[in-house]
Design an enzyme around this catalytic site. Structure first.
Site, PDB file in Angstrom:
ATOM      1  N   ASP A  39       0.855  -1.182   0.000  1.00  0.00           N
ATOM      2  CA  ASP A  39       0.000   0.000   0.000  1.00  0.00           C
ATOM      3  C   ASP A  39       0.895   1.237   0.000  1.00  0.00           C
ATOM      4  OD1 ASP A  39       0.964   0.210   2.567  1.00  0.00           O
ATOM      5  OD2 ASP A  39      -0.901  -0.347   3.538  1.00  0.00           O
TER       6      ASP A  39
ATOM      7  N   GLY B 282      -1.047   5.943   2.347  1.00  0.00           N
ATOM      8  CA  GLY B 282      -2.150   6.892   2.489  1.00  0.00           C
ATOM      9  C   GLY B 282      -3.078   6.567   3.644  1.00  0.00           C
ATOM     10  N   PHE B 283      -3.425   5.290   3.799  1.00  0.00           N
ATOM     11  CA  PHE B 283      -4.359   4.919   4.866  1.00  0.00           C
ATOM     12  C   PHE B 283      -3.731   5.119   6.240  1.00  0.00           C
ATOM     13  CE2 PHE B 283      -6.208   1.889   7.868  1.00  0.00           C
ATOM     14  CZ  PHE B 283      -7.538   2.267   7.808  1.00  0.00           C
TER      15      PHE B 283
ATOM     16  N   GLN C  84     -11.616   6.821  -5.135  1.00  0.00           N
ATOM     17  CA  GLN C  84     -12.128   7.437  -3.913  1.00  0.00           C
ATOM     18  C   GLN C  84     -13.465   8.109  -4.208  1.00  0.00           C
ATOM     19  OE1 GLN C  84     -11.187   7.027  -0.909  1.00  0.00           O
ATOM     20  NE2 GLN C  84      -9.064   6.296  -1.012  1.00  0.00           N
TER      21      GLN C  84
ATOM     22  N   ASP D 167      -7.499  -7.800   1.009  1.00  0.00           N
ATOM     23  CA  ASP D 167      -6.513  -7.945   2.087  1.00  0.00           C
ATOM     24  C   ASP D 167      -7.168  -7.509   3.380  1.00  0.00           C
ATOM     25  OD1 ASP D 167      -5.181  -5.253   3.380  1.00  0.00           O
ATOM     26  OD2 ASP D 167      -6.095  -4.844   1.435  1.00  0.00           O
TER      27      ASP D 167
ATOM     28  N   CYS E  40     -11.362 -28.816   8.073  1.00  0.00           N
ATOM     29  CA  CYS E  40     -10.154 -28.064   7.723  1.00  0.00           C
ATOM     30  C   CYS E  40      -8.946 -28.993   7.646  1.00  0.00           C
ATOM     31  CB  CYS E  40      -9.897 -26.963   8.750  1.00  0.00           C
ATOM     32  SG  CYS E  40      -8.457 -25.944   8.378  1.00  0.00           S
TER      33      CYS E  40
ATOM     34  N   CYS F 242      -5.720 -27.865   7.746  1.00  0.00           N
ATOM     35  CA  CYS F 242      -4.507 -27.159   8.178  1.00  0.00           C
ATOM     36  C   CYS F 242      -3.745 -27.969   9.225  1.00  0.00           C
ATOM     37  CB  CYS F 242      -4.856 -25.770   8.725  1.00  0.00           C
ATOM     38  SG  CYS F 242      -5.488 -25.745  10.430  1.00  0.00           S
TER      39      CYS F 242
ATOM     40  N   CYS G 237      -5.539 -28.126  12.701  1.00  0.00           N
ATOM     41  CA  CYS G 237      -6.717 -28.995  12.800  1.00  0.00           C
ATOM     42  C   CYS G 237      -6.360 -30.471  12.666  1.00  0.00           C
ATOM     43  CB  CYS G 237      -7.749 -28.593  11.751  1.00  0.00           C
ATOM     44  SG  CYS G 237      -8.556 -27.012  12.115  1.00  0.00           S
TER      45      CYS G 237
END
Length: 382
Positions: free
Chosen positions: A93, A96-97, A191, A268, A306, A308, A311
């Protein structure tokens, strides 16, 4: 970067981003979710662990990496990929944020933003040109223009002036990006607050400048969910179909589904990692709050569906125990699971679009959650 659009199902789009990097060609299947690595790390995870969850692209934070460790140290390593040892694509990014988040600590002018360094109190300055230079040193595969994130609530007049300045900053960002000879991708940011006509003017201005992709910014900043959906339904059909569409900073699993329903390709959010550290774990039928005492002697896996590492190997009782004891492993196992949940969700979405049954998937997704399907309006873009 090249964007390939393979298939649509309603407004949902199935495609990929293709990147040529020194290590070879990398594809990012879309719709895609990007884990957030603010300081050059997805908190608590090695790059190999993040990749094992299914992530194909990460987000880095220009503002924070500029303040620490800074451009000089980044250049000494090569770029952000070398610094953090993630050799797949990275989007950064523009800062700005983060500047928007500083509130009274910053002063916005036509030239850029003057603000107080939150680390040491120094007065520093960030402009569109400086943001492009920092992101060039980071080696970002996708660079974001420097913009002002219009706050919510904002009057029409404030949102208009903010959007118009962001357009001027977009042109300055584009010019400096080209001057640097940056061969990577540059995205514009739409924007205009919650005002449809301002969003339209913003998009038209960005398209006239010409970008490799278009992000929808200034949402998920406190506005009602209905306003987010309304703006997305209005603006997404107007974004050039041959360019990727990125909804910044969003969000919850249902936000991802709703974004895809309206034509978004990229997302994101810190939610899966932050919630993991706070014991809020996403599962097929909702959320498990692992700090709840009812899990103290629960010998079942977190989510039987799941695949993963967490799990497949551990019980809810063990995760409860680790959290209760403040063990670092607990946060790591939780993060592995939440990141994998998000990547599994995106894979299911992509498959549903391929099979042209995305509408059915949406119904099934909300049925598992025990929630009604939000309405989808057809925007009048005339």
């Amino acid at each position: 970067m090249k964007y390939e659009l393979d298939k649509t199902s309603g407004n949902a789009r199935r495609g990929r981003l293709v990147f040529e990097r020194p290590q070879g060609t990398f594809s990012v299947e879309t719709p895609a979710f990007m884990p957030v690595g603010t300081y050059g790390t997805v908190k608590g995870m090695t790059p190999e662990e993040v990749r094992a969850t299914g992530a194909e692209i990460l987000l880095g934070n220009t503002f924070h990496l500029w303040l620490r460790p800074g451009q000089e140290i980044m250049r000494k390593h090569g770029d952000l990929h070398d610094f953090m040892q993630w050799h797949r694509p990275i989007l950064t990014d523009s800062g700005g944020f983060q500047v928007f988040s500083l509130g009274k600590l910053r002063k916005i002018t036509e030239e850029g933003v003057k603000f107080q360094n939150p680390i040491n109190g120094e007065r520093i300055f960030l402009s569109p040109e400086k943001s492009m230079e920092i992101q060039y040193d980071l080696g970002s595969d996708i660079v974001m223009i420097f913009d002002e994130c219009t706050p919510y609530p904002a009057t029409f007049d404030y949102a208009k002036k903010s959007m118009e300045m962001s357009l001027r900053w977009a042109k300055r960002s584009h010019d400096r990006f080209d001057e640097l000879g940056n061969k990577n991708a540059l995205f514009g940011i739409i924007q205009g607050g919650v005002f449809e006509e301002l969003r339209k003017v913003s998009l038209e201005g960005l398209v006239n400048i010409g970008f490799d992709g278009y992000a929808v910014g200034g949402l998920a900043v406190g506005e009602p969910k209905e306003d987010m959906h309304r703006i997305l339904e209005y603006i997404c059909p107007q974004i050039p179909a041959d360019k990727p569409r990125y909804l910044m900073g969003v969000g919850k699993p249902e936000d991802l589904v709703e974004g895809v329903r309206r034509g978004i390709d990229m997302f994101d959010c810190v939610m899966p990692t932050r919630n993991a550290r706070n014991g809020h774990l996403f599962v097929t039928d909702g959320i498990v709050k692992i700090r709840n005492a009812k899990y103290r002697d629960d010998t079942s896996p977190l989510d039987p569906e799941c695949d993963c590492y967490t799990c497949k190997n551990y019980t809810k009782a063990y995760l409860y125990h680790l959290d209760k004891c403040g063990e670092i492993l607990g946060a790591r196992l939780n993060t592995i699971h939440n990141l994998r949940y998000y990547q599994r969700l995106m894979a299911e979405i992509r498959q549903a679009i391929e099979d042209d049954r995305f509408d059915d998937f949406v119904v099934e997704f909300y049925a598992r959650m025990g929630k009604p399907v939000p309405p989808l309006q057809l925007a009048d873009n005339s």
